[in-house]
Scaffold this motif. Structure first.
Motif, PDB file in Angstrom:
ATOM      1  N   VAL A  46      22.333  16.992  -9.996  1.00  0.00           N
ATOM      2  CA  VAL A  46      23.727  17.408  -9.713  1.00  0.00           C
ATOM      3  C   VAL A  46      23.837  17.327  -8.183  1.00  0.00           C
ATOM      4  O   VAL A  46      24.636  16.810  -7.732  1.00  0.00           O
ATOM      5  CB  VAL A  46      24.213  18.689 -10.219  1.00  0.00           C
ATOM      6  CG1 VAL A  46      25.284  19.338  -9.693  1.00  0.00           C
ATOM      7  CG2 VAL A  46      24.378  18.558 -11.989  1.00  0.00           C
ATOM      8  N   SER A  47      22.871  17.884  -7.459  1.00  0.00           N
ATOM      9  CA  SER A  47      23.028  18.163  -6.059  1.00  0.00           C
ATOM     10  C   SER A  47      22.888  16.768  -5.321  1.00  0.00           C
ATOM     11  O   SER A  47      23.509  16.364  -4.630  1.00  0.00           O
ATOM     12  CB  SER A  47      22.024  19.178  -5.446  1.00  0.00           C
ATOM     13  OG  SER A  47      20.863  18.868  -5.892  1.00  0.00           O
TER      14      SER A  47
ATOM     15  N   ALA B 133      30.632  17.391 -11.443  1.00  0.00           N
ATOM     16  CA  ALA B 133      29.228  17.456 -11.513  1.00  0.00           C
ATOM     17  C   ALA B 133      28.483  18.692 -11.780  1.00  0.00           C
ATOM     18  O   ALA B 133      27.735  18.888 -12.546  1.00  0.00           O
ATOM     19  CB  ALA B 133      28.480  17.069  -9.997  1.00  0.00           C
ATOM     20  N   ILE B 134      29.018  19.741 -11.326  1.00  0.00           N
ATOM     21  CA  ILE B 134      28.507  21.063 -11.605  1.00  0.00           C
ATOM     22  C   ILE B 134      28.846  21.452 -13.113  1.00  0.00           C
ATOM     23  O   ILE B 134      28.144  22.491 -13.721  1.00  0.00           O
ATOM     24  CB  ILE B 134      28.978  22.173 -10.729  1.00  0.00           C
ATOM     25  CG1 ILE B 134      30.499  22.532 -10.956  1.00  0.00           C
ATOM     26  CG2 ILE B 134      28.797  22.078  -9.305  1.00  0.00           C
ATOM     27  CD1 ILE B 134      31.255  23.534 -10.142  1.00  0.00           C
TER      28      ILE B 134
ATOM     29  N   ILE C  77      42.410  20.318 -15.574  1.00  0.00           N
ATOM     30  CA  ILE C  77      41.599  19.754 -16.484  1.00  0.00           C
ATOM     31  C   ILE C  77      39.960  20.277 -16.479  1.00  0.00           C
ATOM     32  O   ILE C  77      39.410  20.804 -17.026  1.00  0.00           O
ATOM     33  CB  ILE C  77      41.730  18.213 -16.631  1.00  0.00           C
ATOM     34  CG1 ILE C  77      43.038  17.904 -16.975  1.00  0.00           C
ATOM     35  CG2 ILE C  77      40.519  17.790 -17.725  1.00  0.00           C
ATOM     36  CD1 ILE C  77      43.536  18.214 -18.155  1.00  0.00           C
ATOM     37  N   VAL C  78      39.591  20.208 -15.102  1.00  0.00           N
ATOM     38  CA  VAL C  78      38.300  20.546 -14.831  1.00  0.00           C
ATOM     39  C   VAL C  78      38.019  21.920 -15.038  1.00  0.00           C
ATOM     40  O   VAL C  78      36.883  22.222 -15.591  1.00  0.00           O
ATOM     41  CB  VAL C  78      38.061  20.029 -13.244  1.00  0.00           C
ATOM     42  CG1 VAL C  78      36.553  20.606 -12.848  1.00  0.00           C
ATOM     43  CG2 VAL C  78      38.034  18.663 -13.174  1.00  0.00           C
ATOM     44  N   ALA C  79      38.867  22.836 -14.594  1.00  0.00           N
ATOM     45  CA  ALA C  79      38.961  24.234 -14.830  1.00  0.00           C
ATOM     46  C   ALA C  79      38.920  24.568 -16.028  1.00  0.00           C
ATOM     47  O   ALA C  79      38.130  25.455 -16.409  1.00  0.00           O
ATOM     48  CB  ALA C  79      40.077  24.748 -14.154  1.00  0.00           C
ATOM     49  N   SER C  80      39.760  23.923 -16.907  1.00  0.00           N
ATOM     50  CA  SER C  80      39.707  24.050 -18.288  1.00  0.00           C
ATOM     51  C   SER C  80      38.292  23.884 -18.977  1.00  0.00           C
ATOM     52  O   SER C  80      37.769  24.473 -20.067  1.00  0.00           O
ATOM     53  CB  SER C  80      40.856  23.381 -19.137  1.00  0.00           C
ATOM     54  OG  SER C  80      40.663  21.758 -19.077  1.00  0.00           O
TER      55      SER C  80
ATOM     56  N   ALA D 167      23.241  28.773 -11.979  1.00  0.00           N
ATOM     57  CA  ALA D 167      24.626  29.595 -11.690  1.00  0.00           C
ATOM     58  C   ALA D 167      24.636  29.630 -10.075  1.00  0.00           C
ATOM     59  O   ALA D 167      25.906  29.689  -9.679  1.00  0.00           O
ATOM     60  CB  ALA D 167      24.477  30.826 -12.480  1.00  0.00           C
ATOM     61  N   VAL D 168      23.506  29.683  -9.623  1.00  0.00           N
ATOM     62  CA  VAL D 168      23.636  29.608  -8.055  1.00  0.00           C
ATOM     63  C   VAL D 168      24.296  28.478  -7.518  1.00  0.00           C
ATOM     64  O   VAL D 168      24.837  28.506  -6.561  1.00  0.00           O
ATOM     65  CB  VAL D 168      21.903  29.829  -7.498  1.00  0.00           C
ATOM     66  CG1 VAL D 168      22.070  29.760  -5.877  1.00  0.00           C
ATOM     67  CG2 VAL D 168      21.602  31.292  -7.833  1.00  0.00           C
ATOM     68  N   LEU D 169      23.683  27.366  -7.966  1.00  0.00           N
ATOM     69  CA  LEU D 169      24.270  26.191  -7.269  1.00  0.00           C
ATOM     70  C   LEU D 169      25.762  25.881  -7.850  1.00  0.00           C
ATOM     71  O   LEU D 169      26.579  25.391  -7.225  1.00  0.00           O
ATOM     72  CB  LEU D 169      23.409  24.817  -7.948  1.00  0.00           C
ATOM     73  CG  LEU D 169      24.046  23.481  -7.554  1.00  0.00           C
ATOM     74  CD1 LEU D 169      23.931  23.272  -6.007  1.00  0.00           C
ATOM     75  CD2 LEU D 169      23.285  22.516  -8.251  1.00  0.00           C
ATOM     76  N   PHE D 170      26.020  26.490  -9.146  1.00  0.00           N
ATOM     77  CA  PHE D 170      27.366  26.313  -9.467  1.00  0.00           C
ATOM     78  C   PHE D 170      28.339  27.029  -8.644  1.00  0.00           C
ATOM     79  O   PHE D 170      29.402  26.700  -8.208  1.00  0.00           O
ATOM     80  CB  PHE D 170      27.339  26.909 -10.971  1.00  0.00           C
ATOM     81  CG  PHE D 170      28.684  26.724 -11.882  1.00  0.00           C
ATOM     82  CD1 PHE D 170      28.931  25.459 -12.423  1.00  0.00           C
ATOM     83  CD2 PHE D 170      29.750  27.592 -11.537  1.00  0.00           C
ATOM     84  CE1 PHE D 170      29.921  25.365 -13.347  1.00  0.00           C
ATOM     85  CE2 PHE D 170      30.991  27.361 -12.231  1.00  0.00           C
ATOM     86  CZ  PHE D 170      30.965  26.288 -13.413  1.00  0.00           C
TER      87      PHE D 170
END
Length: 481
Positions: free
Chosen positions: A310-311, A341-342, A393-396, A430-433
Motif C-alpha cells: 500500500v505505501s 489504497a488504504i 463512495i470511498v468513505a462509504s 491502523a497506524v498506516l491507515f
C-alpha cells in the motif's frame, strides 16, 4: 519447516492464480493510450455486469467444488458424477440467463440508465456471454486446485491470460476509442477457454447429471451464492449508482484508480491462495476449531506485505501514471489513489475472520451480514455522493468494511476460537491507515512525493520493529530445507 515441494506448489498457484489480475494491470497502459475516459467508464460497467452474470452461472460452485471434493475424493464414481453434474447444471443456468436477458436486457438498461454510451446491444449481450464463459473456467480452476494438478492449473490460466491480452491489444489497435477490442477480445478468449474447459471436464469425468448429488451440496451453495451476489453489490454497484449523479468519465476515473491498485490485490490474493490449502487442512483436522500460532503467522505476514504494498503503491503509482502521458485525462485519477489504497489494509484482516465460514461450511449468516453491509454502504453513498462525489463512495467503502470485519468476527465467536496478537493484526495496519487519512487532505502538490515517501519509510521502520523477534530467528538457508 517449509519444504521445497510446498514452495514450488505455492509459487505455481501464486503465479497462475494471479494471471487474471495481471492481465488487468498490463492492459492499463493500452487503455490510457487508446480509450477516452468516458469509453473506459462504459467498459468498467460492462465488465462489472459480466462479473454479475458469472456469479449467477457459477452458483457458488467455485467454493463448493473446492470443499466438497474432499467429501467425494475417496469415491471416484461419485466424484465424477458430482463434477460432471456441476458443469451440466451451470450450462443450464447459463442458458436460462441468456434466454431471460436477451429480450429483457435492453428494456432494463433503457429504464435504468438513459446514457447513450450504456446500451444492451451489442456490448451488454456480449458481456452476458463473457460472464457465462468465465464461470465455467472459474469452477474448473477450483477443481484443478482441489485435485492439486498444478501444471494444468498453470497452463489453463496462462492460456486465458495470453488470449485476453493479445486479442484486447490487437482490438484496441484496430478499433481505437471503441469497446470492440476490450469486449470482443474477452469474448473470443472466453469462448476458447470455455471450449477447452468443457472438453477437459467431460472427457475426464463423463457426461452425466445427478441432481440428487448436487442437491446434497445446496445447503452450502444457497447461502454462499446469496453472499457472493451481495458482495458484488458491495464491490461493484457503486459504479452503476454513480451514473445517476456523475458523468460517465468520472466513473471511468474512479474505476481506473481502482484498477491501478489491483497490483496490491494481485500480491495479496496470490499469497493467500498459496497458503489457503494449508489453512483448510489445518482447521478441518482440528477437534476444537480455532486459530493456531502457525496460521496466525501466515496472516501476520500477509498484513505486513499488504502494508508495504500500500505505501509503495501510494508512492509509485502516480509516477507510473504520469509516465504514460495522454490527452485522455487519466491523471485526474491520481488524487483518489491514497484513499483507495488504504482500503486494502482492511482486506487481509477480513480474510482472517471470513475464511473459517467456508471451511466450517457455516455459510448461513453470510447473506445476512452482506445484506446489512450493502444497506449501510448504499445508504452512506446516497448521503455523501452528491456533495463529495467519488470521495463519498470511498468513505462509504471504508466505514462498511470496518463494520463487516467486526460482524464476521462477532457472529463466528461461538464456533471458532480466534486468538491472535492484536498489535500485529489490527494496530499495525491502523497506524498506516490513520497516517494517510491525517496527512493526505493537507498535502500541497509540491510536497506530495516527499510525504508519500515518508509513508513508505514509516511503514518499513514500523514493521521492522513489530517483527524484530521473528527477524532474529529468520535464516534464509533453512527456508528450502
Amino acid at each position: 519447516m517449509i519444504s521445497k515441494n510446498f514452495v514450488k506448489a505455492s509459487f505455481i498457484y501464486t503465479v497462475a492464480g494471479a494471471l487474471p489480475m495481471a492481465s488487468a494491470i498490463i492492459l492499463l497502459p493500452f487503455y490510457i493510450y487508446y480509450l477516452p475516459t468516458d469509453v473506459y467508464g462504459a467498459l468498467s460497467l460492462y465488465l462489472a455486469f459480466s462479473l454479475f452474470v458469472q456469479i449467477l452461472v457459477t452458483y457458488s460452485f467455485d467454493s463448493s467444488a473446492y470443499l466438497h471434493y474432499h467429501d467425494f475424493k475417496n469415491d471416484p464414481e461419485k466424484l465424477s458424477s458430482f463434477i460432471s453434474s456441476v458443469f451440466v447444471f451451470m450450462l443450464c443456468i447459463g442458458g436460462i440467463v441468456g434466454v431471460v436477458l436477451v429480450p429483457l436486457g435492453d428494456l432494463l438498461f433503457r429504464l435504468i440508465w438513459n446514457d447513450s454510451k450504456i446500451s444492451f446491444y451489442p456490448y451488454g449481450i456480449m458481456s452476458v456471454i463473457i460472464g457465462i464463459f468465465q464461470a465455467l473456467n472459474k469452477v474448473y480452476n477450483s477443481i484443478l486446485q482441489s485435485t492439486e494438478r498444478r501444471t494444468m492449473y498453470l497452463w489453463s490460466n496462462l492460456l486465458y491470460f495470453i488470449l485476453v491480452g493479445v486479442l484486447t491489444v490487437l482490438g484496441l489497435y484496430i478499433f481505437p476509442a471503441t469497446l470492440h477490442g476490450p469486449i470482443g477480445g474477452r469474448l473470443i478468449a472466453g469462448l476458447a477457454i470455455a471450449c477447452w474447459t468443457l472438453y477437459r471436464v467431460f472427457n475426464e469425468f463423463g457426461y452425466q447429471f445427478n441432481y440428487s448429488i448436487l442437491q446434497s451440496t445446496f445447503s452450502f451453495n444457497h447461502y454462499t451464492f446469496l453472499h457472493q451476489i451481495e458482495q458484488w453489490f458491495i464491490g461493484y454497484f457503486d459504479r452503476f449508482l454513480l451514473l445517476f449523479f456523475l458523468p460517465i468519465s468520472t466513473i471511468g476515473m474512479y474505476d481506473f484508480a481502482i484498477k491501478c491498485l489491483i497490483v496490491i490485490e494481485f500480491i495479496m490474493n496470490s499469497l493467500h491462495n498459496s497458503f489457503y490449502p494449508k489453512v483448510v487442512s489445518t482447521v478441518t483436522s482440528q477437534t476444537t476449531k480455532g486459530s493456531t500460532p502457525e496460521l496466525n503467522r501466515y496472516y501476520y505476514g500477509l498484513v505486513g506485505i499488504v502494508m508495504i504494498s500500500v505505501s509503495s503503491g501510494i508512492l509509485l503509482l502516480p509516477i507510473a501514471i504520469d509516465l504514460f502521458k495522454s490527452n485522455n485525462g487519466y491523471q485526474e485519477a491520481i488524487p483518489y489513489l491514497p484513499y483507495l489504497a488504504i482500503i486494502y489494509l482492511l482486506k487481509p484482516i477480513r480474510y482472517y475472520f471470513a475464511v473459517p465460514y467456508g471451511i466450517l461450511k457455516f455459510t448461513k449468516p453470510l447473506p445476512i451480514i452482506s445484506f446489512f453491509i450493502s444497506v449501510i454502504k448504499i445508504g452512506i453513498m446516497l448521503l455523501l455522493v452528491r456533495k463529495y462525489g467519488v470521495y463519498g463512495i470511498v468513505a462509504s467503502t471504508m466505514i462498511s468494511s470496518i463494520i463487516e470485519i467486526w460482524l464476521l468476527k462477532y457472529v463466528l465467536v461461538e464456533k471458532f476460537h480466534f486468538q491472535y496478537n492484536p498489535f500485529k493484526m489490527i494496530v499495525a495496519p491502523a497506524v498506516l491507515f490513520g497516517l494517510v487519512l491525517l496527512l493526505e487532505p493537507f498535502i500541497e502538490q509540491t510536497f506530495t512525493l516527499m510525504v508519500h515517501f515518508i509513508y513508505l519509510i514509516v511503514t518499513g521502520l514500523f514493521l521492522l520493529w513489530v517483527y524484530r523477534n521473528e527477524l532474529k530467528l529468520f535464516k534464509v538457508p533453512k527456508l528450502f530445507q
